[in-house]
Design a protein around this motif. Sequence first.
Motif, PDB file in Angstrom:
ATOM      1  N   GLY A  53      -2.489  11.831  -0.711  1.00 46.02           N
ATOM      2  CA  GLY A  53      -3.544  11.418   0.216  1.00 46.02           C
ATOM      3  C   GLY A  53      -4.459  10.325  -0.303  1.00 46.02           C
ATOM      4  N   LYS A  54      -4.284   9.905  -1.561  1.00 47.20           N
ATOM      5  CA  LYS A  54      -5.124   8.854  -2.135  1.00 47.20           C
ATOM      6  C   LYS A  54      -4.395   7.520  -2.071  1.00 47.20           C
ATOM      7  CE  LYS A  54      -7.758   7.650  -6.297  1.00 47.20           C
ATOM      8  NZ  LYS A  54      -8.110   8.050  -7.689  1.00 47.20           N
ATOM      9  N   LYS A  55      -5.146   6.434  -1.798  1.00 47.07           N
ATOM     10  CA  LYS A  55      -4.539   5.115  -1.639  1.00 47.07           C
ATOM     11  C   LYS A  55      -4.345   4.421  -2.988  1.00 47.07           C
ATOM     12  CE  LYS A  55      -6.357   4.276   3.017  1.00 47.07           C
ATOM     13  NZ  LYS A  55      -7.186   3.356   3.863  1.00 47.07           N
ATOM     14  N   TYR A  56      -3.172   3.793  -3.115  1.00 48.33           N
ATOM     15  CA  TYR A  56      -2.840   2.996  -4.284  1.00 48.33           C
ATOM     16  C   TYR A  56      -2.184   1.700  -3.802  1.00 48.33           C
ATOM     17  CZ  TYR A  56      -3.481   7.216  -7.149  1.00 48.33           C
ATOM     18  OH  TYR A  56      -3.994   8.321  -7.760  1.00 48.33           O
ATOM     19  N   ASP A  72       0.831  -1.205   0.000  1.00 53.55           N
ATOM     20  CA  ASP A  72       0.000   0.000   0.000  1.00 53.55           C
ATOM     21  C   ASP A  72       0.863   1.251   0.000  1.00 53.55           C
ATOM     22  OD1 ASP A  72      -2.287  -1.583   0.127  1.00 53.55           O
ATOM     23  OD2 ASP A  72      -2.355  -1.533   2.322  1.00 53.55           O
ATOM     24  N   THR A 112       0.512   5.805  -0.767  1.00 51.51           N
ATOM     25  CA  THR A 112      -0.395   6.939  -0.955  1.00 51.51           C
ATOM     26  C   THR A 112       0.240   7.958  -1.889  1.00 51.51           C
ATOM     27  OG1 THR A 112       0.479   8.045   1.027  1.00 51.51           O
ATOM     28  CG2 THR A 112      -1.500   6.681   1.301  1.00 51.51           C
TER      29      THR A 112
END
Length: 409
Positions: A261-264, A256, A258
């Motif tokens: 601020g967005k998760k990838y 995981d 980021t």
Amino acid sequence: MRTGPTRSGWLRKLATVGSVLAIAIAFGASGCASIDRLPAVTLAQEAKASVFDIRDARVYVRDTERIAAIAQQAYLRRAKSKAASAPQYFLALSGGGDDGAFGAGLLVGWSARGNRPSFDVVTGVSTGALSAPFAYLGRDYDPQLKAVYAETSADTIYRTRSVFAAVTEDAMADSTPLRNMIAQHVSSAMVRRIAEEYRKGRLLLILTTNLDQGRPVVWNIGAIADSGSPAARDLIIDVLLASASMPAIFPPVMIDVTVDGKKYQEMHVDGGTVAQAFLYPPSISARQAAAGLGISAAKFRASRKRIAYIIRNGRLSRPEETVERQTVAIAKQAISTMIASSGVNDTYRMYLITRRDGVDFNLASIENDFTVPYKGPFDKGYMNTLFAYGFEKGRAGYPWQKSPPGYAR
């Protein structure tokens, strides 16, 4: 006790999986749902990607400025704990699957001989990644290093899946047992010890392959350990597992990250996909790094000895064999030949780097005097015998090769 399929058995199963998949495509069933995952990080987003907000957790090989900065910071930390004239030792541990028992035995035997150095930089790929933390922490961790290779079997590494599961899931085998074994040894106490050594200027570097981008990634395990992040231990376990996860055989490890601020998620697999072993990227010059610290070329040459040891967990050539005119037999020997050739190519790359940077080159590998036949993946008897072989070589004083095979100095 189940020992699992032989190396050719893996290939037979892979061929069967391919046949099943081909039939599925022919009947229009190729749209089987894949396992859900978060979006991958693109190359354009790479510079902003963060792994649990851990600084210097990893670096891409092409990012020479960051690599040089990490090396320079390590040098400055090392200067506080060691004299400038103290030799600098590098250790590179290659891939090789269960042949990692050779390198483990060699290191433990070297300890028994009494002159094994404390390595300033330890790198690991695939099975070498599993050995690297123990080698980094020194002879106090020799019992654990021995246990990983001399007290294991196929059951402690993987569980086989059905052909149908291999097609519909992400690998032919389940590597949960291997992850559990890694977690058993990579304790919180071990993570603290790695952090302590990192603060002394020592580096522990592990290679994985970001399969989404098709590029190698170098993980700075010491920085992760020293971060204080509650996710540090699990991340280290994931990285070690990823580096040892041969694509299609073992599942990839999803890490995981980021971006803004967005998760990838990134898909990481065996570091051996791109390199069997490494010291440091060819784009980095020790001389140039020293110049960046204000050290002149003359002072750099006279400052200290730099010695590299490369342990090839395998042979430098594939044993000869009369190959049957059969698809799987041809594929088996072709893959074995490619892996052996890749390992030799890596030794040439490392040799040229050491020659350029004034580093003494030393190479070890399984030699022709080891004649025990291979019995199948992670066969306990085979691994114990190979460990003992490496141990005796190390205890007697290994006759390190000073150049790659076939190189005229």
